[in-house]
Design a protein around this motif. Structure first.
Motif, mmCIF file in Angstrom:
data_model
loop_
_atom_site.group_PDB
_atom_site.id
_atom_site.type_symbol
_atom_site.label_atom_id
_atom_site.label_comp_id
_atom_site.label_asym_id
_atom_site.label_seq_id
_atom_site.Cartn_x
_atom_site.Cartn_y
_atom_site.Cartn_z
ATOM 1 N N THR A 92 6.734 13.462 12.664
ATOM 2 C CA THR A 92 6.442 12.048 12.473
ATOM 3 C C THR A 92 5.023 11.944 11.945
ATOM 4 O O THR A 92 4.107 12.524 12.523
ATOM 5 C CB THR A 92 6.583 11.262 13.789
ATOM 6 N N ASN A 93 4.872 11.239 10.825
ATOM 7 C CA ASN A 93 3.575 11.124 10.167
ATOM 8 C C ASN A 93 3.252 9.676 9.856
ATOM 9 O O ASN A 93 4.082 8.974 9.264
ATOM 10 C CB ASN A 93 3.575 11.917 8.859
ATOM 11 N N SER A 94 2.047 9.254 10.207
ATOM 12 C CA SER A 94 1.558 7.940 9.804
ATOM 13 C C SER A 94 1.083 8.038 8.359
ATOM 14 O O SER A 94 0.489 9.041 7.969
ATOM 15 C CB SER A 94 0.405 7.496 10.699
ATOM 16 N N ILE A 95 1.353 6.977 7.602
ATOM 17 C CA ILE A 95 0.982 6.984 6.183
ATOM 18 C C ILE A 95 0.317 5.665 5.810
ATOM 19 O O ILE A 95 0.468 4.648 6.496
ATOM 20 C CB ILE A 95 2.203 7.224 5.264
ATOM 21 N N HIS A 96 -0.402 5.713 4.703
ATOM 22 C CA HIS A 96 -0.863 4.507 4.010
ATOM 23 C C HIS A 96 -0.223 4.573 2.633
ATOM 24 O O HIS A 96 -0.353 5.587 1.942
ATOM 25 C CB HIS A 96 -2.394 4.473 3.899
ATOM 26 N N TRP A 97 0.482 3.528 2.223
ATOM 27 C CA TRP A 97 1.249 3.565 0.986
ATOM 28 C C TRP A 97 0.886 2.403 0.073
ATOM 29 O O TRP A 97 0.351 1.387 0.505
ATOM 30 C CB TRP A 97 2.750 3.567 1.274
ATOM 31 N N SER A 98 1.218 2.581 -1.204
ATOM 32 C CA SER A 98 0.971 1.529 -2.196
ATOM 33 C C SER A 98 1.833 1.790 -3.424
ATOM 34 O O SER A 98 2.507 2.815 -3.517
ATOM 35 C CB SER A 98 -0.508 1.493 -2.582
ATOM 36 N N PHE A 99 1.790 0.850 -4.348
ATOM 37 C CA PHE A 99 2.439 0.991 -5.640
ATOM 38 C C PHE A 99 1.365 1.183 -6.704
ATOM 39 O O PHE A 99 0.262 0.663 -6.581
ATOM 40 C CB PHE A 99 3.241 -0.257 -6.014
ATOM 41 N N LEU A 100 1.710 1.907 -7.752
ATOM 42 C CA LEU A 100 0.814 2.099 -8.881
ATOM 43 C C LEU A 100 1.603 1.850 -10.152
ATOM 44 O O LEU A 100 2.609 2.522 -10.393
ATOM 45 C CB LEU A 100 0.233 3.521 -8.885
ATOM 46 N N GLU A 101 1.169 0.865 -10.932
ATOM 47 C CA GLU A 101 1.787 0.600 -12.229
ATOM 48 C C GLU A 101 1.296 1.673 -13.187
ATOM 49 O O GLU A 101 0.096 1.853 -13.355
ATOM 50 C CB GLU A 101 1.409 -0.786 -12.736
ATOM 51 N N THR A 102 2.214 2.386 -13.823
ATOM 52 C CA THR A 102 1.843 3.534 -14.647
ATOM 53 C C THR A 102 1.655 3.198 -16.117
ATOM 54 O O THR A 102 1.176 4.037 -16.873
ATOM 55 C CB THR A 102 2.903 4.637 -14.535
ATOM 56 N N GLY A 103 2.045 2.029 -16.537
ATOM 57 C CA GLY A 103 1.906 1.655 -17.935
ATOM 58 C C GLY A 103 3.110 2.021 -18.785
ATOM 59 O O GLY A 103 3.210 1.610 -19.933
ATOM 60 N N ASP A 104 4.036 2.803 -18.241
ATOM 61 C CA ASP A 104 5.236 3.168 -18.997
ATOM 62 C C ASP A 104 6.446 2.327 -18.584
ATOM 63 O O ASP A 104 7.570 2.638 -18.945
ATOM 64 C CB ASP A 104 5.545 4.653 -18.836
ATOM 65 N N GLY A 105 6.194 1.275 -17.822
ATOM 66 C CA GLY A 105 7.279 0.400 -17.386
ATOM 67 C C GLY A 105 7.842 0.756 -16.028
ATOM 68 O O GLY A 105 8.677 0.043 -15.500
ATOM 69 N N TYR A 106 7.407 1.862 -15.461
ATOM 70 C CA TYR A 106 7.867 2.250 -14.141
ATOM 71 C C TYR A 106 6.730 2.133 -13.139
ATOM 72 O O TYR A 106 5.557 2.067 -13.514
ATOM 73 C CB TYR A 106 8.409 3.687 -14.139
ATOM 74 N N THR A 107 7.091 2.127 -11.879
ATOM 75 C CA THR A 107 6.111 2.017 -10.809
ATOM 76 C C THR A 107 6.164 3.268 -9.960
ATOM 77 O O THR A 107 7.240 3.767 -9.643
ATOM 78 C CB THR A 107 6.419 0.777 -9.940
ATOM 79 N N GLN A 108 4.996 3.761 -9.604
ATOM 80 C CA GLN A 108 4.895 4.908 -8.706
ATOM 81 C C GLN A 108 4.765 4.399 -7.277
ATOM 82 O O GLN A 108 4.013 3.462 -7.006
ATOM 83 C CB GLN A 108 3.647 5.734 -9.028
ATOM 84 N N PHE A 109 5.519 5.018 -6.371
ATOM 85 C CA PHE A 109 5.309 4.831 -4.937
ATOM 86 C C PHE A 109 4.392 5.978 -4.536
ATOM 87 O O PHE A 109 4.672 7.132 -4.827
ATOM 88 C CB PHE A 109 6.637 4.917 -4.181
ATOM 89 N N GLN A 110 3.259 5.659 -3.901
ATOM 90 C CA GLN A 110 2.334 6.710 -3.511
ATOM 91 C C GLN A 110 1.937 6.522 -2.047
ATOM 92 O O GLN A 110 1.932 5.406 -1.538
ATOM 93 C CB GLN A 110 1.109 6.724 -4.416
ATOM 94 N N PHE A 111 1.646 7.645 -1.396
ATOM 95 C CA PHE A 111 1.213 7.562 -0.005
ATOM 96 C C PHE A 111 0.282 8.711 0.331
ATOM 97 O O PHE A 111 0.241 9.732 -0.341
ATOM 98 C CB PHE A 111 2.408 7.523 0.953
ATOM 99 N N LYS A 112 -0.484 8.482 1.412
ATOM 100 C CA LYS A 112 -1.384 9.486 1.976
ATOM 101 C C LYS A 112 -1.099 9.574 3.464
ATOM 102 O O LYS A 112 -0.744 8.583 4.098
ATOM 103 C CB LYS A 112 -2.846 9.063 1.821
ATOM 104 N N TYR A 113 -1.276 10.779 4.017
ATOM 105 C CA TYR A 113 -1.188 10.933 5.463
ATOM 106 C C TYR A 113 -2.458 10.367 6.084
ATOM 107 O O TYR A 113 -3.568 10.635 5.615
ATOM 108 C CB TYR A 113 -1.069 12.410 5.850
#
Length: 167
Positions: A92-113
């Protein structure tokens, strides 16, 4: 004159009609609010045998059946792997997450522990995947991976199990 009025009305109707936007390219953080389960994992790439060690934590099979919790207002959350086989431990891991618009029309889901004494701003690296499809109840995430020098993608399918949030 009637033709002019009809043509003007037709142009107005066509220009005012709502454009269809694909949620795969314009996700909202509120869409992820709640508890989600990883229901499927598959590999996409050249034919062959794939083994993926995801997020520097566990074999990809250990994520199937795992639970992810997302809180949109502050980007916090957590996930747990599933002990669904002899090679899997439950993490079980706590995370901080966000979205990143990449400019190619898609969105990245990103997270850090993160943790009680570890703030996201102090964590220099994290993980990401491309959101291929998203709705209020389902998300498909493409995570790039590599095994024995061969690059491929791990496709993770998430299904919402609850709107409730319990960290």
């Amino acid at each position: 004159m009637k033709k002019f009025i009809y043509m003007t009305l037709a142009v107005l109707v066509l220009s005012c009609s709502g454009s269809k936007s694909t949620t795969a390219k314009q996700p909202s953080k509120k869409m992820l609010k709640g508890t989600w389960e990883v229901t499927n994992i598959k590999f996409v790439g050249d034919k062959g045998l794939y083994k993926a060690f995801l997020f520097d934590l566990a074999d990809s099979s250990c994520f199937k059946g795992g639970e992810w919790i997302f809180i949109p207002n502050n980007g916090s959350g957590k996930f747990s792997t599933s002990a669904n086989s002899s090679i899997c431990d439950t993490y079980t891991n706590s995370i901080h997450w966000s979205f990143l618009e990449t400019g190619d029309g898609y969105t990245q889901f990103q997270f850090k522990y993160v943790g009680d004494d570890v703030k996201a701003k102090n964590v220099k690296s994290g993980y990401s995947g491309t959101i291929q499809e998203i709705s209020d109840n389902m998300m498909i995430l493409k995570v790039p991976s590599e095994y024995e020098g061969n690059e491929f993608d791990v496709i993770m399918t998430f299904n919402k199990t609850s709107d409730n949030i319990k960290l």
